[in-house]
Structure formats: structure tokens, C-alpha cells
Motif scaffolding. Structure first.
Motif, PDB file in Angstrom:
ATOM      1  N   LEU A 118       0.853  -1.179   0.000  1.00 25.58           N
ATOM      2  CA  LEU A 118       0.000   0.000   0.000  1.00 25.58           C
ATOM      3  C   LEU A 118       0.893   1.234   0.000  1.00 25.58           C
ATOM      4  O   LEU A 118       1.777   1.368   0.851  1.00 25.58           O
ATOM      5  CB  LEU A 118      -0.894   0.023   1.242  1.00 25.58           C
ATOM      6  N   LEU A 119       0.703   2.094  -0.971  1.00 31.04           N
ATOM      7  CA  LEU A 119       1.384   3.377  -1.004  1.00 31.04           C
ATOM      8  C   LEU A 119       0.415   4.402  -0.412  1.00 31.04           C
ATOM      9  O   LEU A 119      -0.630   4.682  -0.997  1.00 31.04           O
ATOM     10  CB  LEU A 119       1.791   3.767  -2.420  1.00 31.04           C
ATOM     11  N   ILE A 120       0.764   4.915   0.751  1.00 28.40           N
ATOM     12  CA  ILE A 120      -0.097   5.847   1.477  1.00 28.40           C
ATOM     13  C   ILE A 120       0.523   7.234   1.380  1.00 28.40           C
ATOM     14  O   ILE A 120       1.651   7.454   1.817  1.00 28.40           O
ATOM     15  CB  ILE A 120      -0.238   5.414   2.948  1.00 28.40           C
ATOM     16  N   THR A 121      -0.208   8.151   0.770  1.00 27.88           N
ATOM     17  CA  THR A 121       0.265   9.524   0.611  1.00 27.88           C
ATOM     18  C   THR A 121      -0.659  10.451   1.381  1.00 27.88           C
ATOM     19  O   THR A 121      -1.859  10.491   1.125  1.00 27.88           O
ATOM     20  CB  THR A 121       0.301   9.920  -0.874  1.00 27.88           C
ATOM     21  N   LYS A 143       4.908  10.367   2.111  1.00 21.58           N
ATOM     22  CA  LYS A 143       4.567   9.068   1.527  1.00 21.58           C
ATOM     23  C   LYS A 143       5.095   7.961   2.421  1.00 21.58           C
ATOM     24  O   LYS A 143       6.145   8.112   3.053  1.00 21.58           O
ATOM     25  CB  LYS A 143       5.162   8.927   0.132  1.00 21.58           C
ATOM     26  N   TYR A 144       4.364   6.847   2.454  1.00 19.41           N
ATOM     27  CA  TYR A 144       4.779   5.703   3.244  1.00 19.41           C
ATOM     28  C   TYR A 144       4.347   4.427   2.528  1.00 19.41           C
ATOM     29  O   TYR A 144       3.209   4.329   2.073  1.00 19.41           O
ATOM     30  CB  TYR A 144       4.165   5.759   4.651  1.00 19.41           C
ATOM     31  N   GLU A 145       5.242   3.459   2.427  1.00 20.51           N
ATOM     32  CA  GLU A 145       4.909   2.154   1.856  1.00 20.51           C
ATOM     33  C   GLU A 145       4.640   1.169   2.977  1.00 20.51           C
ATOM     34  O   GLU A 145       5.469   0.995   3.871  1.00 20.51           O
ATOM     35  CB  GLU A 145       6.065   1.625   0.996  1.00 20.51           C
ATOM     36  N   ILE A 167      -5.766  11.853   2.451  1.00 18.85           N
ATOM     37  CA  ILE A 167      -4.963  10.652   2.536  1.00 18.85           C
ATOM     38  C   ILE A 167      -5.362   9.779   1.354  1.00 18.85           C
ATOM     39  O   ILE A 167      -6.532   9.432   1.202  1.00 18.85           O
ATOM     40  CB  ILE A 167      -5.184   9.897   3.859  1.00 18.85           C
ATOM     41  N   HIS A 168      -4.380   9.457   0.496  1.00 22.45           N
ATOM     42  CA  HIS A 168      -4.620   8.605  -0.664  1.00 22.45           C
ATOM     43  C   HIS A 168      -3.961   7.253  -0.416  1.00 22.45           C
ATOM     44  O   HIS A 168      -2.822   7.195   0.052  1.00 22.45           O
ATOM     45  CB  HIS A 168      -4.021   9.214  -1.945  1.00 22.45           C
ATOM     46  N   ILE A 169      -4.685   6.187  -0.767  1.00 27.09           N
ATOM     47  CA  ILE A 169      -4.148   4.836  -0.621  1.00 27.09           C
ATOM     48  C   ILE A 169      -4.179   4.167  -1.985  1.00 27.09           C
ATOM     49  O   ILE A 169      -5.236   4.069  -2.611  1.00 27.09           O
ATOM     50  CB  ILE A 169      -4.979   4.011   0.382  1.00 27.09           C
ATOM     51  N   MET A 170      -3.012   3.737  -2.454  1.00 25.12           N
ATOM     52  CA  MET A 170      -2.915   3.007  -3.712  1.00 25.12           C
ATOM     53  C   MET A 170      -2.402   1.607  -3.388  1.00 25.12           C
ATOM     54  O   MET A 170      -1.344   1.446  -2.777  1.00 25.12           O
ATOM     55  CB  MET A 170      -1.946   3.687  -4.697  1.00 25.12           C
TER      56      MET A 170
END
Length: 124
Positions: free
Chosen positions: A23-26, A79-81, A117-120
Motif C-alpha cells: 500500500l502506497l499511502i500519501t 509518503k509511506y509504503e 490521505i490517498h491509498i494506492m
């Protein structure tokens, strides 16, 4: 609000589609800190996932050498993975506390100054 303990500003619960993924959390935060009748409006904020700190910004804000008060508005992008290994729901929180300096800390959510907060999810 003035507090030396962390207060929740935003909570997002997310259940991954995959059982193994990244999960890429921005987070894109628009923050205001202020203090009336004082010169120090510093504060601390962080993001947690399931209660574990993933990043922290300590003593953010401004100091003014006057005594009439201070106000500061700024943006922060982080950003956080996150390695998802179970597919279970996670809880993401953005929290802040005033360090007993700023008298008010706000995360904006209006149409012009929006904190998001975006989650990809990236398949593993």
C-alpha cells in the motif's frame, strides 16, 4: 485544542483487496497552528497504522520574537509504503499534539485547503 497527548485528526479504515500487496499511502496535509498572546506555536504530528507510528514531525511550527501572538499555515506531504501480508483491515490515523505551546492546531478540510490521505494498492 491544547494537549500534550496525541489527538486524532483523521482516521481511515482500509481493507486491502489482495491478501499480499503493497500500500502506497500519501498524506497531503494543510495545517494551521496558532497561539494568542505568545510567541511559540510549535507542535508535533504523526501518522500511525494500527497504533504503530510510521512517521513523526516533531516541533513543527514557528517562533516569533514578539509577544502578541502568532499564526502559521503550511502544507506537508508524506509518503509511506506499507507491506500488507494478510489482507486484513488496517486503521490509519493522523494525530497531533500542541507540545503545550500552540493553543490551536487545525487540519483543514474545506474546498480550497483540503487535507487528504490517498491509498494506492499495488498487487504483490
Amino acid at each position: 485544542n491544547t494537549t500534550s497527548t496525541f489527538a486524532d485528526f483523521c482516521t481511515v479504515n482500509y481493507t486491502p483487496v489482495q491478501t499480499t500487496s503493497t500500500l502506497l499511502i500519501t498524506s497531503s496535509l494543510v495545517i494551521n497552528a496558532s497561539r494568542n498572546g505568545g510567541a511559540d506555536a510549535r507542535f508535533t504530528y504523526r501518522m500511525t497504522i494500527d497504533g504503530t507510528k510510521v512517521w513523526l514531525v516533531d516541533q513543527q511550527g514557528v517562533y516569533d520574537y514578539g509577544t502578541d501572538g502568532i499564526w502559521h499555515n503550511f502544507s506537508h506531504v508524506q509518503k509511506y509504503e506499507y507491506s500488507n501480508t494478510t489482507g486484513s483491515q488496517i486503521q490509519i490515523k493522523v494525530q497531533a499534539h500542541t507540545d503545550s505551546r500552540a493553543t490551536q492546531v487545525e487540519f483543514f478540510a474545506d474546498t480550497l485547503n483540503r487535507s487528504t490521505i490517498h491509498i494506492m494498492e499495488i498487487a504483490g
